[in-house]
Design an enzyme around this catalytic site. Structure first.
Site, mmCIF file in Angstrom:
data_model
loop_
_atom_site.group_PDB
_atom_site.id
_atom_site.type_symbol
_atom_site.label_atom_id
_atom_site.label_comp_id
_atom_site.label_asym_id
_atom_site.label_seq_id
_atom_site.Cartn_x
_atom_site.Cartn_y
_atom_site.Cartn_z
ATOM 1 N N TYR A 65 8.497 -46.556 50.841
ATOM 2 C CA TYR A 65 8.311 -45.454 52.128
ATOM 3 C C TYR A 65 7.240 -45.028 52.003
ATOM 4 O O TYR A 65 6.595 -44.349 51.353
ATOM 5 C CB TYR A 65 9.680 -44.510 51.898
ATOM 6 C CG TYR A 65 9.455 -43.291 52.642
ATOM 7 C CD1 TYR A 65 9.478 -42.111 51.859
ATOM 8 C CD2 TYR A 65 9.312 -43.221 53.989
ATOM 9 C CE1 TYR A 65 9.439 -40.774 52.844
ATOM 10 C CE2 TYR A 65 9.306 -42.073 54.761
ATOM 11 C CZ TYR A 65 9.373 -40.918 54.061
ATOM 12 O OH TYR A 65 9.250 -39.796 54.683
ATOM 13 N N ASP A 98 15.679 -41.930 43.955
ATOM 14 C CA ASP A 98 15.913 -41.445 45.397
ATOM 15 C C ASP A 98 17.075 -42.212 45.927
ATOM 16 O O ASP A 98 16.975 -43.366 46.172
ATOM 17 C CB ASP A 98 14.676 -41.451 45.970
ATOM 18 C CG ASP A 98 14.863 -40.707 47.422
ATOM 19 O OD1 ASP A 98 13.920 -40.297 48.163
ATOM 20 O OD2 ASP A 98 15.852 -40.193 47.709
ATOM 21 N N ILE A 117 18.753 -41.508 48.460
ATOM 22 C CA ILE A 117 18.956 -40.952 49.929
ATOM 23 C C ILE A 117 19.969 -41.787 50.610
ATOM 24 O O ILE A 117 20.801 -41.479 51.707
ATOM 25 C CB ILE A 117 17.789 -40.547 50.392
ATOM 26 C CG1 ILE A 117 18.072 -39.644 51.659
ATOM 27 C CG2 ILE A 117 16.986 -42.004 50.824
ATOM 28 C CD1 ILE A 117 16.635 -39.369 52.661
ATOM 29 N N LYS A 134 20.508 -39.348 56.173
ATOM 30 C CA LYS A 134 20.625 -40.770 56.465
ATOM 31 C C LYS A 134 22.212 -41.040 56.467
ATOM 32 O O LYS A 134 22.639 -41.680 57.340
ATOM 33 C CB LYS A 134 20.107 -41.685 55.473
ATOM 34 C CG LYS A 134 18.450 -41.269 55.081
ATOM 35 C CD LYS A 134 17.655 -41.622 56.366
ATOM 36 C CE LYS A 134 16.321 -41.266 55.903
ATOM 37 N NZ LYS A 134 15.427 -41.331 57.430
#
Lengths: 472, 471
Positions: A145, A230, A232, A273
């Site tokens: 990202y 992470d 997410i 998300k």
């Protein structure tokens, strides 16, 4: 004497400024089904817009919560004053329950080890502040990202050293890639404090498999470093194989000195998300390490979650019937969308990496490149923006080591719009294959078909203020 | 290799651990009018609880806003997705207008120059990141808000050098104090990047005078440094002289044509004026484009919830409401402060009489000290916590140079509770002055035993305690 800090003046939050060309062009000419059907379709935004109706219907049946009432009584004062950085207890209880649910109850979480902060952007930065000194490094598998270049490095002074992954094995993390990255960091005189992975991966859209997780764990044990996972996108896993959380992987591995290792494992999560609520700024860190929890809790002062929001969402998540239904339905819709995009791409002769999660596909456009170079990737990308009218994310912005890959989002638009996008791609691919390499593509749309020179693009962008958070 | 960073381990967010004794004791034995009338009364919390009814009534009349509706249409999706660090335009507009209104519209603000952050805590830290390198310093007049030691220094690596202010002139900032602080920084090899003041002041509860402001502007011009004016309490000015913002002085002095214009930055928040610390609404206002640009990106690390931005944009856009709120809130603050100081007067305790703002009073208990030392101040403080049953903030925690001063809050409790607190204080002083030096007052059966210092400190250092609300 310099007036401002280096952080403020050099603006080195690490973003490639040309990356925002797509944003800029989209903003100038945004697609609209009725008002601007020839405009640029936004496919660079990893937002989940598919399940708002479920949230809205819950809100409609629970208007008291919005009105800051509990059992008919106003809790406005209580919320107005609530700024305890330990977080709203009811909210944390619901969050750990929700997180456990997303992991099929294969792991359980303790709300006392959960720290809340305004978004995972904040969570990731806080972990850097807690785990590394300026000048120390974290290893990240590529592609990753783009926002990490800012979130992890900017104000913390921490460095990122990439772990190169390639398409030869579906971009999986290998033991040798980990070791190679570590050696590279050593050569650069950087002390490696840990590895940060995004699982499910952004931009790959796939969950890490057990082998990868085991390589990661072995590496962390051997080098005595941290693992930040992470997670997410953990709620967006819509297909098999099922999601294996880092915690689960560690448990299953039965390592010696498990407690020591668990002290070095930290999970990041967010509701941006899975629930599609990036505007509400709900992020969190989960850690078994007491010192990290204590320090992160104090650091969360710099970005607490609004109590109004904590109250709303603790109520929503406490509705177990709703969350079960939501998780399942959301995943079903994501799968449907992803399948639409994948089959559309396939009929255009374009393949993508196998994916089972996320809000995007990792698309293989290598064969459309003039040459196997990042310059060619950029050229292709600009054509896709200007001639095809799609804003997609070039792999180079994600530090991918191979040119030609693009992240294409599918959950931030209507089904109709996705169909339009697919038709455009099909048309583009068809003309590309019937034309010779360097030939300019004529296209059906009437918008700007002229190609600008590179220098012209680069100049205006460096003065353009980016739209950071939405890029994720 | 150290497993964690130094920041995480040493946890030096600069707070004096003994300061939290009061918090700890309060938590163990909190006063409740009905359930625990002998408990400790919280007077260390600078919260504004006086005007919630006004907010609640507005909410009751505007249910649509909390319900994510605008003109009858649901805007839930729009808000759910809104994470633009430029902030909700309607909210920024309403906020700058509110700020102007608080300043009697003598200054106006440009919404494109305001950056929203999750609380003033975030705003202050962000400004440090923008204006100073690690190891550089900001000068702060003492006494100052204890939280600054963490907010300004912890993760930024910036240093604070105090500008000593004394009671001899009502704790006003003087030219010589400024110069002395600057020299002190130089001696310590610290490059000074600016001055940070809180105006109105916490803990003094006073507005800065025009001459102080002019002095500051002159100083930062001469030294070519920044000025941060934390105006978080600007809406709590309840007595004359009114509030004069540094922006007003700059405008009046035609400074907007000069370089120094770009070096003045304002911090604001809705935590004190509107009593909404839980909603996390802070802001930075700067005339410097680069600061605005950098702070905007940095706000990514602490954006304001869109749900909250929307609610408050509607609230603050209601000019009838804001006009009434501002004046009614000030009226109530004035009434409370009067109650407090009358109570203090009856107890023979004096206070900083220029107290015209804030949610607290800067109280002079020097005459109750056995000796003019901070050890004595701490002894007195413990007596007040345990024997009197009031948690107030000792001046040493605010880096005051003179022992014996305490910050006493008046806006975070009911009128009855405030009266009770004053009664307890009066009884304490009466007993204290009629008794010999060390005679103890047994106030309540629960907390009459005085613990040894070592025991307190031991327990405290192992207790994690900090409250945002200390401000």
């Amino acid at each position: 004497m310099k007036m401002l800090s280096r952080k403020a003046s050099c603006d080195s939050h690490g973003q490639d400024s040309s990356y925002f060309l797509g944003w800029q062009e989209y903003e100038k000419n945004p697609y609209h089904e009725v008002q601007n059907p020839n405009g640029i379709i936004q496919m660079g935004l990893a937002e989940n817009q598919l399940s708002f109706d479920l949230l809205e219907s819950w809100l409609a049946s629970n208007s008291d919560v919005l009105g800051l009432k509990r059992n008919g009584r106003s809790v406005f004062r209580e919320l107005a004053l609530f700024q305890d950085y330990h977080g709203f207890p009811a909210f944390k209880n619901e969050l750990v329950e929700f997180m456990a649910k997303l992991r099929g109850y294969k792991v359980a979480f303790d709300p006392n080890k959960l720290v809340l902060m305004a978004g995972s952007t904040s969570a990731n930065e806080i972990l850097m502040f807690c785990l590394a000194e300026p000048g120390e490094a974290f290893l990240l598998p590529t592609p990753y990202y783009p926002g990490f270049d800012r979130d992890l490095k900017w104000r913390t002074g921490v460095e990122i050293v990439p772990i190169h992954c390639s398409s030869s094995n579906d971009f999986r993390i290998t033991a040798s890639a980990l070791e190679e990255a570590y050696q590279r960091a050593q050569k650069l005189n950087l002390i490696v404090k840990g590895v940060l992975v995004t699982n499910p991966s952004n931009p790959l859209g796939s969950t890490m498999n057990r082998d990868e997780l085991n390589h990661l764990i072995d590496f962390a044990i051997k080098k005595e470093v941290h693992i930040i996972s992470d997670e997410i996108y953990s709620g967006t896993v819509f297909d098999s194989p099922s999601f294996i959380s880092i915690t689960e992987a560690v448990m299953e591995k039965h390592v010696d000195h498990e407690t020591d290792l668990l002290d070095r494992i930290h999970i990041v999560y967010s509701l941006s998300k899975d629930l599609g609520l990036p505007g509400f700024r709900v992020g969190m860190i989960y850690s078994n390490n007491e010192t990290v929890v204590a320090a992160a809790t104090k650091m969360s002062s710099f970005g607490l979650v609004s109590s109004q929001t904590q109250f709303l969402l603790s109520n929503m998540l406490s509705d177990k019937k709703f969350t079960s239904k939501y998780i399942k339905e959301n995943q079903r819709r994501l799968k449907k969308r992803k399948d639409m995009l994948v089959s559309g791409l396939r009929s255009a002769g374009i393949g993508c990496a196998k994916s089972n999660a996320g809000l995007f596909c990792w698309v293989d456009m290598r064969y459309l490149l003039r040459s196997d170079t990042f310059e060619a990737e950029k050229e292709l990308w600009k054509r896709i923006i200007f001639e095809v009218g799609l804003n997609i994310s070039p792999g180079s912005s994600c530090h991918c080591s191979e040119p030609g890959w693009f992240r294409v989002c599918f959950a931030n638009m209507s089904q109709e719009t996705l169909k339009v996008a697919i038709r455009r791609i099909e048309a583009f691919a068809e003309s590309s294959s019937t034309a010779s390499g360097k030939e300019n593509l004529s296209h059906q749309r009437s918008v700007r078909s002229s190609r600008r020179s590179l220098s012209k693009w680069v100049f205006p962008i460096s003065s353009y203020d980016d739209h950071e958070p939405a890029d994720r | 290799m150290s497993l964690l960073s130094r920041k995480a381990i040493c946890n030096t967010h600069g707070q004096d651990s003994s300061y939290f004794l009061g918090w700890q004791e309060y938590e163990k034995n909190p006063f409740d009018e009905v359930q625990n009338p002998n408990g400790i009364i919280q007077m260390g919390l600078a919260e504004n609880q006086l005007s919630f009814d006004l907010l609640e009534s507005w909410l009751a009349n505007n249910p649509d806003v909390a319900g994510f509706k605008r003109d009858g249409n649901s805007i839930f999706r729009e808000l759910a997705l809104f994470q633009d660090y430029h902030g909700l335009p309607s909210f920024k507009k309403a906020l700058v207008e509110f700020m102007a209104e608080i300043r009697g519209n003598r200054v106006t603000f440009d919404p494109s120059r305001i950056v929203l952050t999750a609380g003033a805590t975030s705003a202050n830290e962000t400004l440090m990141f923008c204006l100073a390198e690690a190891g550089e310093a900001f000068l702060l007049p003492t006494p100052y808000y204890p939280g600054f030691d963490r907010d300004l220094k912890w993760r930024t690596g910036a240093e604070i050098v105090p500008i000593h202010c004394t009671s001899s002139n009502g704790f006003r900032i003087t030219a010589s104090a400024l110069e002395e602080a600057y020299q002190e920084a130089e001696k310590r090899n610290l490059r000074v990047k600016g001055v940070l003041v809180t105006n109105p002041s916490n803990p003094l509860g006073t507005t800065m005078t025009r001459s102080e402001l002019n002095l500051l502007i002159k100083f930062i011009t001469a030294k070519n440094i920044h000025l941060i004016s934390d105006e978080i309490y600007s809406g709590t000015v309840f007595n004359s002289p009114g509030f004069v913002s540094v922006m007003e002085v700059l405008k009046d002095g035609d400074y907007d044509k000069t370089e120094v214009w770009n070096r003045v930055h304002i911090v604001y928040s809705l935590s004190k004026d509107l009593g909404l610390p839980g909603f996390r609404v802070g802001a930075i206002y700067s005339n410097d484009d680069m600061v605005v640009a950098a702070a905007t990106k940095m706000s990514s690390f602490g954006l304001v919830s869109s749900q909250t931005q929307y609610l408050l944009s509607a609230l603050l856009s209601d000019k009838k409401f804001t006009k009434n709120y501002i004046s009614e809130n000030q009226k109530r603050l004035r009434k409370r402060q009067r109650m407090l100081v009358m109570g203090l007067g009856k107890a023979g305790i004096s206070w900083l009489e220029s107290n015209n703002a804030g949610l607290f009073c800067w109280v002079d208990m020097r005459h109750l000290l056995h000796s003019n030392t901070f050890e004595e101040e701490m002894e007195l403080w413990k007596k007040i916590v345990y024997d009197v049953g009031l948690n107030i903030s000792p001046g040493s925690s605010c880096h005051c140079t003179e022992p014996g001063w305490f910050r006493v809050c008046f806006a975070n409790m009911s009128e009855a509770t405030l009266n009770l607190a004053m009664q307890r204080l009066k009884n304490f002083v009466v007993e204290y002055s009629t008794a010999n030096g060390h005679k103890r007052l047994h106030h309540s059966p629960k907390n009459s035993k005085k613990k040894s210092l070592t025991q307190w400190v031991f327990r405290l250092s192992s207790r994690d305690r900090d409250r945002e609300s200390d401000r």
